[in-house]
Design a protein around this motif. Structure first.
Motif, PDB file in Angstrom:
ATOM      1  N   PRO A   1    -128.542   8.798 -62.459  1.00 32.36           N
ATOM      2  CA  PRO A   1    -129.077   9.177 -61.143  1.00 32.36           C
ATOM      3  C   PRO A   1    -129.328   7.999 -60.212  1.00 32.36           C
ATOM      4  O   PRO A   1    -129.435   8.186 -58.998  1.00 32.36           O
ATOM      5  CB  PRO A   1    -130.388   9.892 -61.505  1.00 32.36           C
ATOM      6  CG  PRO A   1    -130.748   9.405 -62.853  1.00 32.36           C
ATOM      7  CD  PRO A   1    -129.455   9.134 -63.552  1.00 32.36           C
ATOM      8  N   LYS A   2    -129.406   6.790 -60.745  1.00 30.26           N
ATOM      9  CA  LYS A   2    -129.636   5.611 -59.905  1.00 30.26           C
ATOM     10  C   LYS A   2    -128.331   4.957 -59.474  1.00 30.26           C
ATOM     11  O   LYS A   2    -128.261   4.329 -58.420  1.00 30.26           O
ATOM     12  CB  LYS A   2    -130.507   4.600 -60.668  1.00 30.26           C
ATOM     13  CG  LYS A   2    -131.874   5.138 -61.062  1.00 30.26           C
ATOM     14  CD  LYS A   2    -132.657   4.118 -61.854  1.00 30.26           C
ATOM     15  CE  LYS A   2    -134.033   4.645 -62.259  1.00 30.26           C
ATOM     16  NZ  LYS A   2    -133.923   5.760 -63.218  1.00 30.26           N
ATOM     17  N   VAL A   3    -127.291   5.076 -60.288  1.00 29.61           N
ATOM     18  CA  VAL A   3    -125.995   4.483 -59.958  1.00 29.61           C
ATOM     19  C   VAL A   3    -125.139   5.477 -59.164  1.00 29.61           C
ATOM     20  O   VAL A   3    -124.528   5.119 -58.152  1.00 29.61           O
ATOM     21  CB  VAL A   3    -125.268   4.035 -61.239  1.00 29.61           C
ATOM     22  CG1 VAL A   3    -123.870   3.519 -60.923  1.00 29.61           C
ATOM     23  CG2 VAL A   3    -126.075   2.966 -61.962  1.00 29.61           C
ATOM     24  N   TYR A   4    -125.108   6.722 -59.621  1.00 23.44           N
ATOM     25  CA  TYR A   4    -124.372   7.769 -58.904  1.00 23.44           C
ATOM     26  C   TYR A   4    -125.360   8.510 -58.001  1.00 23.44           C
ATOM     27  O   TYR A   4    -125.638   9.697 -58.200  1.00 23.44           O
ATOM     28  CB  TYR A   4    -123.711   8.723 -59.897  1.00 23.44           C
ATOM     29  CG  TYR A   4    -122.718   8.055 -60.820  1.00 23.44           C
ATOM     30  CD1 TYR A   4    -121.361   8.030 -60.520  1.00 23.44           C
ATOM     31  CD2 TYR A   4    -123.132   7.441 -61.998  1.00 23.44           C
ATOM     32  CE1 TYR A   4    -120.439   7.419 -61.363  1.00 23.44           C
ATOM     33  CE2 TYR A   4    -122.224   6.821 -62.847  1.00 23.44           C
ATOM     34  CZ  TYR A   4    -120.882   6.812 -62.519  1.00 23.44           C
ATOM     35  OH  TYR A   4    -119.974   6.199 -63.355  1.00 23.44           O
ATOM     36  N   ASP A   5    -125.888   7.799 -56.999  1.00 19.23           N
ATOM     37  CA  ASP A   5    -126.974   8.327 -56.170  1.00 19.23           C
ATOM     38  C   ASP A   5    -126.536   8.731 -54.776  1.00 19.23           C
ATOM     39  O   ASP A   5    -127.364   9.108 -53.951  1.00 19.23           O
ATOM     40  CB  ASP A   5    -128.107   7.299 -56.067  1.00 19.23           C
ATOM     41  CG  ASP A   5    -127.620   5.977 -55.480  1.00 19.23           C
ATOM     42  OD1 ASP A   5    -126.409   5.765 -55.425  1.00 19.23           O
ATOM     43  OD2 ASP A   5    -128.475   5.161 -55.093  1.00 19.23           O
ATOM     44  N   THR A   6    -125.256   8.676 -54.493  1.00 19.28           N
ATOM     45  CA  THR A   6    -124.740   9.069 -53.189  1.00 19.28           C
ATOM     46  C   THR A   6    -123.808  10.263 -53.339  1.00 19.28           C
ATOM     47  O   THR A   6    -123.339  10.574 -54.444  1.00 19.28           O
ATOM     48  CB  THR A   6    -123.968   7.905 -52.538  1.00 19.28           C
ATOM     49  OG1 THR A   6    -122.890   7.511 -53.400  1.00 19.28           O
ATOM     50  CG2 THR A   6    -124.886   6.704 -52.307  1.00 19.28           C
ATOM     51  N   ALA A   7    -123.549  10.920 -52.233  1.00 18.70           N
ATOM     52  CA  ALA A   7    -122.610  12.046 -52.254  1.00 18.70           C
ATOM     53  C   ALA A   7    -121.201  11.518 -52.482  1.00 18.70           C
ATOM     54  O   ALA A   7    -120.726  10.655 -51.749  1.00 18.70           O
ATOM     55  CB  ALA A   7    -122.690  12.808 -50.938  1.00 18.70           C
ATOM     56  N   ARG A   8    -120.561  12.010 -53.510  1.00 17.69           N
ATOM     57  CA  ARG A   8    -119.196  11.577 -53.816  1.00 17.69           C
ATOM     58  C   ARG A   8    -118.538  12.567 -54.768  1.00 17.69           C
ATOM     59  O   ARG A   8    -119.203  13.461 -55.323  1.00 17.69           O
ATOM     60  CB  ARG A   8    -119.173  10.177 -54.415  1.00 17.69           C
ATOM     61  CG  ARG A   8    -119.885  10.044 -55.744  1.00 17.69           C
ATOM     62  CD  ARG A   8    -119.505   8.716 -56.421  1.00 17.69           C
ATOM     63  NE  ARG A   8    -120.618   7.808 -56.543  1.00 17.69           N
ATOM     64  CZ  ARG A   8    -120.581   6.696 -57.287  1.00 17.69           C
ATOM     65  NH1 ARG A   8    -119.474   6.382 -57.920  1.00 17.69           N
ATOM     66  NH2 ARG A   8    -121.623   5.908 -57.376  1.00 17.69           N
ATOM     67  N   ILE A   9    -117.255  12.375 -54.969  1.00 12.59           N
ATOM     68  CA  ILE A   9    -116.490  13.170 -55.928  1.00 12.59           C
ATOM     69  C   ILE A   9    -116.314  12.328 -57.186  1.00 12.59           C
ATOM     70  O   ILE A   9    -115.856  11.190 -57.112  1.00 12.59           O
ATOM     71  CB  ILE A   9    -115.115  13.574 -55.367  1.00 12.59           C
ATOM     72  CG1 ILE A   9    -115.270  14.331 -54.042  1.00 12.59           C
ATOM     73  CG2 ILE A   9    -114.365  14.420 -56.384  1.00 12.59           C
ATOM     74  CD1 ILE A   9    -115.988  15.648 -54.163  1.00 12.59           C
ATOM     75  N   VAL A  10    -116.689  12.886 -58.329  1.00 13.18           N
ATOM     76  CA  VAL A  10    -116.554  12.152 -59.588  1.00 13.18           C
ATOM     77  C   VAL A  10    -115.685  12.954 -60.544  1.00 13.18           C
ATOM     78  O   VAL A  10    -115.559  14.178 -60.431  1.00 13.18           O
ATOM     79  CB  VAL A  10    -117.928  11.870 -60.240  1.00 13.18           C
ATOM     80  CG1 VAL A  10    -118.768  10.968 -59.360  1.00 13.18           C
ATOM     81  CG2 VAL A  10    -118.669  13.165 -60.554  1.00 13.18           C
ATOM     82  N   ARG A  11    -115.104  12.238 -61.483  1.00 10.47           N
ATOM     83  CA  ARG A  11    -114.309  12.879 -62.528  1.00 10.47           C
ATOM     84  C   ARG A  11    -115.196  13.135 -63.732  1.00 10.47           C
ATOM     85  O   ARG A  11    -115.975  12.273 -64.133  1.00 10.47           O
ATOM     86  CB  ARG A  11    -113.124  11.997 -62.943  1.00 10.47           C
ATOM     87  CG  ARG A  11    -112.050  11.853 -61.887  1.00 10.47           C
ATOM     88  CD  ARG A  11    -110.881  11.050 -62.439  1.00 10.47           C
ATOM     89  NE  ARG A  11    -109.791  10.933 -61.477  1.00 10.47           N
ATOM     90  CZ  ARG A  11    -109.671   9.972 -60.592  1.00 10.47           C
ATOM     91  NH1 ARG A  11    -110.592   9.007 -60.550  1.00 10.47           N
ATOM     92  NH2 ARG A  11    -108.663   9.931 -59.759  1.00 10.47           N
ATOM     93  N   ILE A  12    -115.036  14.294 -64.323  1.00 11.88           N
ATOM     94  CA  ILE A  12    -115.728  14.614 -65.571  1.00 11.88           C
ATOM     95  C   ILE A  12    -114.698  15.135 -66.566  1.00 11.88           C
ATOM     96  O   ILE A  12    -113.622  15.613 -66.181  1.00 11.88           O
ATOM     97  CB  ILE A  12    -116.863  15.642 -65.369  1.00 11.88           C
ATOM     98  CG1 ILE A  12    -116.307  16.992 -64.883  1.00 11.88           C
ATOM     99  CG2 ILE A  12    -117.908  15.114 -64.397  1.00 11.88           C
ATOM    100  CD1 ILE A  12    -117.363  18.089 -64.809  1.00 11.88           C
TER     101      ILE A  12
END
Length: 657
Positions: free
Chosen positions: A453-464
């Motif tokens: 939650p601290k590193v991926y804290d901006t709106a973006r598209i991520v791969r899972i």
């Protein structure tokens, strides 16, 4: 903390960590030397035997025991499973956490990282790996998380107060690196290169130099911090320093001070603060230890590897095999016995008799020793040496707890049950290593959940990644506006999440087991093939298996089909088929009703005809009685019969029947 205070504490802590762990490190280094075969002969014994021309054979059997343990660890296939742990967390977001962690592991080749750390634990009692952040790309301001190996386990120094196998409770840790003086000067031109062994400062500086090389370290530590926790009217909590500036005071129900910590990082040498300090976006120090077997001996922690207690047996095995080889090599070199006169002027022949293939050996006759020189009987191989070598081999198995069945060799176990039982004993005796590996992966998962939650804290598209390794792109930390209300989409910064580590077959193995199970089920229940044929085809690894499954699925009855994947045209066609089937069923039902009504009318008509015929018969009988004058007598007989029946009924009632 000021830079001088950071350096002073770091030097003190480095000295403390080295002193506390020096014995374990010495034993671990000896384990590695023995494992590679380098140190299996003590130097003084090797020199003595080499001077005497005796063989020093090394038949290294230790790696097989380490490989057995690491092989078990490779079959673990650990998977981090995430679940919500408070009312703000959701199952959907937990799946995104889990898929993102799986993607981080896949990008980092985490399976190799985990295995390398576990191999260190099995080989020398300790291994490490780390979690760190980096820029996603050169042209991006987004960061991503990576899992990396720490190749040299001896470069890590943990807080000796840490008690858990993963060292998650450590207050500090160093990850050191040696640099040549020239490289150090190029990388850090403003830093001091003063010889720390002779600068008059003795507060731990002696640990920051190795010959002509300079030691630098990544220094992680937990810095105490005090934070104010707020309880809001809706029952939720948050820290005051994370709250919005316009948070209404009237919704704050309660406050309390919380003693916590922040994880800090700096790169240092013995004299200088080279980089940092800066905060790490995690509540844990992102270095994970994979420990071997540990015992608390008073205040000292004794760590052990798989081979720690098998090293003496390995040395004995080498000695007895070398001595046996020495005896065998002496057999063709048995000496000749004769008088000096017999060998006089012929020394060249007899000195090389054991190494050259002469057609004949001349000698001088000696009347005092009739006959030619006689060769002595060669040394006989000792059965005792062979038995002792075998005993040393068995001792290695006993001290590691790993026997022939687990190593793949034939033993005295005859039945499959006995073999499995012996394999199970070996697995149990070394289960501490797989357990500690699972604990280390769980700690890695906690670090990732804390960082995400601290590193991926901006709106973006991520791969899972899913369980089946299928990749998917999802939006995180976004929002949509509905009826003027902003609704978050997959907000990773909200809620608390927990995890567990599952161990078992990977997806490919489970898929193969599913194939075998389905085929066996169809063999036992053949009629099920029409109902589950699409699922069987989907589980196969054939080319176009998905297309075959889709075609079989379309042939299923309407009530059993999954229509969610159909195209609009297919759904429309299916709806028309259903309507046609319903219309046909209604027509059939109407036809059946008409047939029933017709049959009912025919039945009523037949009954009417029968009643009419019966009435005609009665009329004919009455007319016959009238003509014959017997009508009155017949009526009287009928009346008498009815009176008699009435009297009999009254009599039965009076008697209680």
């Amino acid at each position: 903390m000021k830079p001088d205070d950071i350096l002073k504490m770091a030097r003190s802590r480095m000295a403390e960590a080295q002193e506390a762990d020096k014995d374990n490190r010495a034993r671990a280094l000896d384990d590695l030397k023995q494992l590679t075969g380098v140190g299996q002969w003590p130097d003084e014994i090797r020199e003595e035997r080499e001077v005497a021309g005796k063989p020093c054979i090394t038949i290294n059997r230790l790696p097989q025991f380490v490989r057995q343990v690491t092989g078990d660890i490779r079959r673990m296939n650990p998977a981090i499973k995430v679940s919500p742990s408070d009312n703000k967390a959701t199952e959907d977001t937990a799946k995104i956490y889990e898929g993102l962690i799986r993607h981080i592991e896949q990008r980092s080749d985490a399976s190799s990282v985990y295995e390398q750390a576990a191999e260190g634990a099995a080989a020398c009692s300790i291994g490490y790996f780390r979690v760190r952040t980096d820029w996603e790309r050169e042209d991006s301001f987004n960061q991503e998380i990576k899992i990396e190996r720490i190749r040299n386990a001896f470069s890590v120094y943990f807080d000796p107060a840490a008690e858990t196998p993963t060292k998650q409770d450590a207050g500090y840790v160093f990850v050191t690196e040696q640099m040549s003086a020239d490289d150090f000067k190029k990388s850090f031109p403003k830093a001091s290169q003063e010889d720390v062994d002779h600068d008059g400062k003795t507060d731990g500086l002696q640990h920051w130099r190795e010959g002509s090389n300079v030691i630098i370290a990544e220094y992680f530590w937990k810095e105490p911090a005090s934070r104010t926790l707020l309880l809001l009217a809706d029952g939720s909590t948050l820290f005051e320093d994370e709250a919005a500036d316009d948070l209404p005071q009237e919704i704050i129900v309660r406050k309390r001070e919380v003693e916590t910590h922040q994880v800090k990082w700096a790169k240092i040498s013995g004299n200088d603060l080279l980089e940092g300090p800066k905060s790490i976006p995690c509540k844990y120090i992102p270095i994970v230890a994979v420990s071997g077997e540990e015992w608390d001996v008073g205040e000292e922690v004794y760590r052990s590897s798989v081979i720690r207690h098998a090293k003496d047996s390995q040395q004995l095995y080498n000695f007895f095999r070398s001595t046996s080889a020495e005896v065998v090599t002496m057999q063709p070199k048995a000496p000749y016995i004769g008088t000096i006169k017999q060998f006089e002027n012929l020394g060249g022949y007899w000195q090389n008799a054991n190494s050259e293939n002469y057609a004949f050996l001349p000698y001088n006759p000696d009347e005092k020793a009739p006959g030619p020189p006689q060769r002595q009987p060669p040394p006989v191989a000792s059965q005792g040496l062979a038995q002792e070598a075998m005993a040393a081999s068995e001792d290695m198995k006993a001290t590691t707890g790993i026997y022939d069945a687990a190593l793949g060799s034939r033993s005295n176990e005859a039945s499959g049950v006995a073999i499995r039982q012996r394999q199970m004993e070996s697995d149990v005796s070394t289960s501490i290593y797989t357990d500690n590996m699972a604990k280390a992966i769980a700690q890695c998962g906690r670090i990732l959940i804390s960082m995400i939650p601290k590193v991926y804290d901006t709106a973006r598209i991520v791969r899972i990644l899913g369980d089946d390794d299928q990749e998917e792109q999802v939006e995180i930390n976004g929002f949509v506006i509905e009826n003027g209300v902003q609704i978050p989409i997959n907000d990773l910064t909200v809620g608390s999440y927990d995890l567990r580590v599952s161990v078992g077959p990977n997806y490919s193995t489970r898929r193969q087991e599913t194939q075998e199970g389905m085929l066996e089920f169809i063999r036992n229940v053949p009629q099920a093939a029409q109902l589950i044929g699409d699922l069987v085809a989907k589980a196969m690894d054939w080319p176009d298996a998905e297309k075959i499954a889709d075609r079989l699925a379309k042939a299923l009855p309407p009530g059993m089909r999954d229509q969610s994947a159909d195209t609009p045209e297919e759904q429309q066609a299916q709806a028309m088929q259903v309507q046609q089937a319903q219309a046909q069923a209604q027509l059939q039902q109407q036809a059946q009703m008409i047939e029933l009504q017709k049959a009912s009318a025919e039945t009523r008509e037949a009954e009417a005809d029968a009643d009419k015929a019966a009435l005609e018969v009665q009329e004919q009988q009455l007319e016959l009685l009238v003509r014959s004058g017997q009508l009155e007598a017949t009526i009287a007989a009928i009346v008498q019969q009815q009176v008699a029946q009435a009297l009999a009924s009254r009599q039965q009632t009076a008697l209680g029947f």
